[in-house]
Design a protein around this motif. Sequence first.
Motif, PDB file in Angstrom:
ATOM      1  N   UNK A 123       0.811  -1.212   0.000  1.00 36.20           N
ATOM      2  CA  UNK A 123       0.000   0.000   0.000  1.00 36.20           C
ATOM      3  C   UNK A 123       0.851   1.272   0.000  1.00 36.20           C
ATOM      4  N   UNK A 124       2.178   1.104   0.127  1.00 34.42           N
ATOM      5  CA  UNK A 124       3.031   2.282   0.311  1.00 34.42           C
ATOM      6  C   UNK A 124       3.031   3.192  -0.920  1.00 34.42           C
ATOM      7  N   UNK A 125       2.982   2.595  -2.111  1.00 31.68           N
ATOM      8  CA  UNK A 125       2.974   3.407  -3.329  1.00 31.68           C
ATOM      9  C   UNK A 125       1.736   4.286  -3.395  1.00 31.68           C
ATOM     10  N   UNK A 126       0.580   3.701  -3.080  1.00 35.12           N
ATOM     11  CA  UNK A 126      -0.668   4.474  -3.097  1.00 35.12           C
ATOM     12  C   UNK A 126      -0.588   5.634  -2.104  1.00 35.12           C
ATOM     13  N   UNK A 127      -0.034   5.351  -0.918  1.00 34.38           N
ATOM     14  CA  UNK A 127       0.069   6.395   0.106  1.00 34.38           C
ATOM     15  C   UNK A 127       1.031   7.486  -0.346  1.00 34.38           C
ATOM     16  N   UNK A 128       2.177   7.083  -0.898  1.00 28.13           N
ATOM     17  CA  UNK A 128       3.178   8.068  -1.328  1.00 28.13           C
ATOM     18  C   UNK A 128       2.614   8.959  -2.427  1.00 28.13           C
ATOM     19  N   UNK A 134       5.563   8.138   3.242  1.00 21.44           N
ATOM     20  CA  UNK A 134       4.882   6.852   3.404  1.00 21.44           C
ATOM     21  C   UNK A 134       5.903   5.764   3.686  1.00 21.44           C
ATOM     22  N   UNK A 135       5.660   5.000   4.749  1.00 20.08           N
ATOM     23  CA  UNK A 135       6.572   3.917   5.103  1.00 20.08           C
ATOM     24  C   UNK A 135       5.827   2.597   4.975  1.00 20.08           C
ATOM     25  N   UNK A 136       6.394   1.675   4.217  1.00 15.85           N
ATOM     26  CA  UNK A 136       5.746   0.383   4.023  1.00 15.85           C
ATOM     27  C   UNK A 136       6.510  -0.706   4.749  1.00 15.85           C
ATOM     28  N   UNK A 137       5.784  -1.576   5.448  1.00 26.79           N
ATOM     29  CA  UNK A 137       6.432  -2.654   6.199  1.00 26.79           C
ATOM     30  C   UNK A 137       5.721  -3.981   5.960  1.00 26.79           C
ATOM     31  N   UNK A 138       6.471  -5.058   6.237  1.00 29.89           N
ATOM     32  CA  UNK A 138       5.915  -6.394   6.003  1.00 29.89           C
ATOM     33  C   UNK A 138       5.367  -7.014   7.280  1.00 29.89           C
ATOM     34  N   UNK A 139       5.698  -6.443   8.461  1.00 34.69           N
ATOM     35  CA  UNK A 139       5.240  -7.078   9.701  1.00 34.69           C
ATOM     36  C   UNK A 139       5.058  -6.064  10.817  1.00 34.69           C
TER      37      UNK A 139
END
Length: 478
Positions: A123-128, A134-139
Motif C-alpha cells: 500500500x506504500x505506493x498508493x500512500x506516497x 509513506x513507510x511500508x512494512x511487512x510485519x
Amino acid sequence: MTVEVDVANGLPAFVVVGLPDAAVQEARERVRAAVRNSGYEFPLRRVTVNLAPAERRKEGTGFDLAIALGILRASGQLRSDVGDLCFGELALDGALRPVRGTMPRVRHAVARGIRGVVVATDNAGEAAACGVAAFGFASLRDVVEHLDGRIRVAPSAVPPRAGEPRHEVDLADIAGQETPKRALEIAAAGGHNLLFVGPPGTGKTMLSRALPSILPPLDDDEAIAASTIHSVAGLADPRHPILTARPFRAPHHTASHLALVGGGSPPRPGEVSLAHFGSLFLDEVAEFSPSVLDTLREPLEERSVTISRAGGAATYPARFLLVAAMNPCPCGRYGDPELECRCLPEQIERYRGRLSGPLLDRIDLRAHVPRVPYERLRDDGRETSTQVRHRVLAARERMRARTRARINVDLTVAEVRRHCAVDGATESLLAEAVRARRLSARGYHRVLRVARTAADLASSDRVRVEDVALALLLRVDP
Ligand SMILES: Nc1ncnc2c1ncn2[C@@H]1O[C@H](COP(=O)(O)OP(=O)(O)OP(=O)(O)O)[C@@H](O)[C@H]1O
Ligand SMILES: [Mg+2]
C-alpha cells in the motif's frame, strides 16, 4: 479516526467499542495472535479499545495495526508515541497485509495535517502518491522497530506514472464504417453516450474498443479521482497506483446489479464508478437483464451513485461515457438490404424493448453499423486514431474556452440557447424532426449539443445546418 486503548487491572478481557462491524470485532483475535507471534506479550488485564468518533461505523480489517500498536504502547512495549496514520490488516503470524481504500484514507489524513503514514508494503505506493512520507512494512515487528527508531528506512518514492498506454484497436484497423467512426469521434469529443446497432461481425465491438485510443489523456485531478476509486475497490496496481489511461470497463452481460452500480457491506464501488472519467462499454447490451440496465439511470443522470445501507449512505462518483453495442434483432439481419430477417415482429419488439425508453433517452448517438462491402475491406488510406485524437483534443480546447462545462454533453439549457443558435433553414429542419420523430424537449436539446460538438470538430464557431443534419442522422432508432 482515532484508536484509544486502555489497559486496566481486572479480569483478562479484550473489548472493542465504537460501532465496530463484524470484521473489526474479529480484529481482537487477529491482534491477539499477531502480538504474541511477533514476540510481544499480550497483557493479561482488561484491554478496552475505543474507536473514535463513536457514532461513525467502523468497517473492515484496516484497524488491526492501530489497535495492536495501541496495546503495545499502553503496555510499554512500544516506547514512542505514534503521530502517524497507521493502518493495515494483521495476519495471525504478525505479517502486515494491504487493505483496500489506502488513497482516500491518506488523503483524508493529509487534509487534517498528518504528515507520515505507516502501511503494508503493497500500500506504500498508493500512500506516497498522496504526497506524504509513506513507510511500508511487512510485519508488526518491523513497524515497532521503525517507530522506536531501531531501524532506519527511507520513505517510499512516489511511484512513477505508467507510460502511455498501448491501445488494443486502432481506428485504422477498421474498414469502412465512416459514419460509425464519426459517431465515435463525436462521442469522444463531447462526452455523448453512444450505441452501435448492426448485424454480427461488422465491427461494433472493434469500434467500441477503439474509443480509448481517441480520448484525451487524464489530467492530474482526474487521475487522482479515478485512482482513488480503484484504491477503494482494491484494484490499485502497487507499482503504478495512479492511472495513466482513462478506465475502459467492459462488464459481461451476466453482470449483477451489485457488480454494475456497487454496494455490499462494506460497500464497494461498481463498474459505473470504476469507469469514472473513462468509459463503460456494454457489449451485447440487449442481453443484460432489463432490471440491471435500469439501475444505470441514476448514475447517467446524477453522475454519481448513492448506496444506502445500515449506518448511512456511501456516494461514489460515476462520470463515465457509455458505449453500447447490439444487434438489431435476435438473428441480427433486421434492416439488412440483402439478407432476410427470420425473426417474428414480436420477437424484434421484445428484443429492443430490453433497452428501456428512459435509458435510450440518455443515449444521444445511435449509429447504424452496416455490413462492409467486399471492396471496402481492402481500402487504404484510413485515418489513424492519432489523427482523430488531434481533432478531439482541439475540439475540447474550444469547449473549455467557451463555458465552464468542460464537455458539450454538460451544457445547461441556457448554454445550449446561447451557444447552439441556428439559422432559419436549420431551425425548420429541427422543427420537422421534432414533429416526425416525436422528439421531447430533452431530445431536442440533446440533438443541439451533439450538433455543437460536430461544429467544434470542424472548428466552426456556428452550429451549421450540416452539423444538425449529422446529429439527426446519428440518432437512428435501434
Ligand atoms: N469493419 C471491419 N474492418 C475490419 N475488420 C472487421 C470489420 N468488421 C469486422 N471485422 C473483423 O471481424 C471480427 C469481428 O468483429 P466485431 O467483433 O467487432 O463484430 P461485431 O459487430 O461486434 O459482431 P457481433 O454482433 O457478432 O458481436 C473482428 O475481429 C475483425 O477481424
Ligand atoms: Mg460484438
